[in-house]
Design an enzyme around this catalytic site. Sequence first.
Site, short mmCIF file in Angstrom:
data_model
loop_
_atom_site.label_atom_id
_atom_site.label_comp_id
_atom_site.label_asym_id
_atom_site.label_seq_id
_atom_site.Cartn_x
_atom_site.Cartn_y
_atom_site.Cartn_z
N ASP A 75 41.89 -72.62 93.63
CA ASP A 75 42.82 -73.65 93.17
C ASP A 75 43.89 -73.82 94.25
O ASP A 75 44.46 -72.82 94.71
CB ASP A 75 43.45 -73.20 91.84
CG ASP A 75 44.16 -74.33 91.11
OD1 ASP A 75 44.86 -75.13 91.78
OD2 ASP A 75 44.04 -74.40 89.88
N ILE A 76 44.15 -75.07 94.67
CA ILE A 76 45.15 -75.28 95.72
C ILE A 76 46.58 -75.22 95.16
O ILE A 76 47.54 -75.18 95.91
CB ILE A 76 44.97 -76.61 96.50
CG1 ILE A 76 44.91 -77.81 95.54
CG2 ILE A 76 43.72 -76.55 97.37
CD1 ILE A 76 45.08 -79.15 96.23
N ASN A 116 40.79 -74.80 79.43
CA ASN A 116 41.64 -75.71 78.67
C ASN A 116 40.85 -76.97 78.32
O ASN A 116 40.16 -77.52 79.18
CB ASN A 116 42.87 -76.10 79.51
CG ASN A 116 43.73 -74.91 79.86
OD1 ASN A 116 43.75 -73.91 79.13
ND2 ASN A 116 44.44 -74.98 80.98
N GLN A 128 44.60 -79.34 79.94
CA GLN A 128 43.50 -79.74 80.83
C GLN A 128 43.94 -80.93 81.67
O GLN A 128 44.24 -82.00 81.13
CB GLN A 128 42.24 -80.10 80.01
CG GLN A 128 41.03 -80.41 80.90
CD GLN A 128 39.75 -80.71 80.10
OE1 GLN A 128 39.82 -81.00 78.90
NE2 GLN A 128 38.62 -80.64 80.76
N HIS A 156 35.88 -76.84 83.32
CA HIS A 156 36.15 -75.80 84.33
C HIS A 156 36.84 -74.61 83.70
O HIS A 156 37.51 -74.73 82.68
CB HIS A 156 36.98 -76.35 85.49
CG HIS A 156 38.33 -76.90 85.11
ND1 HIS A 156 38.49 -78.11 84.45
CD2 HIS A 156 39.58 -76.42 85.31
CE1 HIS A 156 39.79 -78.34 84.26
NE2 HIS A 156 40.47 -77.33 84.77
N PHE A 157 36.64 -73.47 84.33
CA PHE A 157 37.26 -72.22 83.91
C PHE A 157 38.22 -71.78 85.01
O PHE A 157 37.85 -71.76 86.19
CB PHE A 157 36.21 -71.12 83.71
CG PHE A 157 35.24 -71.38 82.59
CD1 PHE A 157 35.47 -70.88 81.32
CD2 PHE A 157 34.09 -72.15 82.80
CE1 PHE A 157 34.58 -71.12 80.28
CE2 PHE A 157 33.19 -72.40 81.77
CZ PHE A 157 33.44 -71.88 80.51
N HIS A 158 39.41 -71.39 84.61
CA HIS A 158 40.35 -70.75 85.53
C HIS A 158 40.09 -69.24 85.51
O HIS A 158 39.96 -68.66 84.43
CB HIS A 158 41.80 -70.95 85.08
CG HIS A 158 42.25 -72.37 85.05
ND1 HIS A 158 42.95 -72.93 86.09
CD2 HIS A 158 42.13 -73.34 84.11
CE1 HIS A 158 43.24 -74.19 85.79
NE2 HIS A 158 42.75 -74.47 84.58
#
Lengths: 138, 138
Positions: A32-33, A88, A95, A101-103
């Site tokens: 993640d940026i 989320n 979200q 997607h999964f963090h």
Amino acid sequence: MSSDDCIFCKIVTGQIPATKIYEDEVILAFLDIGPVSDGHTLVVSRKHFERLHDCPEQFLGQISSSLGKIAKAVASAMDSDGYNVLCNNGKAAGQLVDHLHFHIIPRNTGDGLFDRWPAYKYEQGKIDEIAAKIRENL
Amino acid sequence: MSSDDCIFCKIVTGQIPATKIYEDEVILAFLDIGPVSDGHTLVVSRKHFERLHDCPEQFLGQISSSLGKIAKAVASAMDSDGYNVLCNNGKAAGQLVDHLHFHIIPRNTGDGLFDRWPAYKYEQGKIDEIAAKIRENL
């Protein structure tokens, strides 16, 4: 949001660059940026689904099966004390990109992330009422 | 914690009661008695694994495959605007019971839950350094 406008679809197809750490037939994992901790990773489905519940069961199983090994590598590399895996769903739930997607968020003792957990107790009888409602929807 | 002392193992075997909403061969889903929102559900593996990464890939896929349909039922029953699926791993990450479980947390717009998301930017070069470290651990 259609998949044509989707930033994660563009990362999957290579139209937008990302710092990839893992990929296979069904998922792509990249950093993640805008991390909340060093090593914060996003695991995205190659195929566009908006929400977790939009994803067919078997496919969700395939997508999720690698979460453990990716999380282990992230946590080991970051020498972290633990990690959260978070998905989320919906704007109300945080979200920001409407693509499943999964963090994976490396955690360290006392880092202060997500430390608000405002648990309460149900009034008498309410838990059974709620459970009945959920069962009706299953 | 051995599985003998594990409260979720005791719920799985029926030694401790719970308000169940769903079960199959690999998972059991029941309402959290200390919810952060109405309908807050725990999905636990029948088999005892401490952390997500302790669970073999194929088994994790089986466990996870039903998360979407359970979350959909929870969100529909609660008439919520969204939901989080959260798996905490390690005490530092908020895991209170050392038995693999997923929280399904119904969310409503502006409910103020988990609204702290302290994202930052990496210094130049750092993201590639971190990615290299993670790849070495995969």
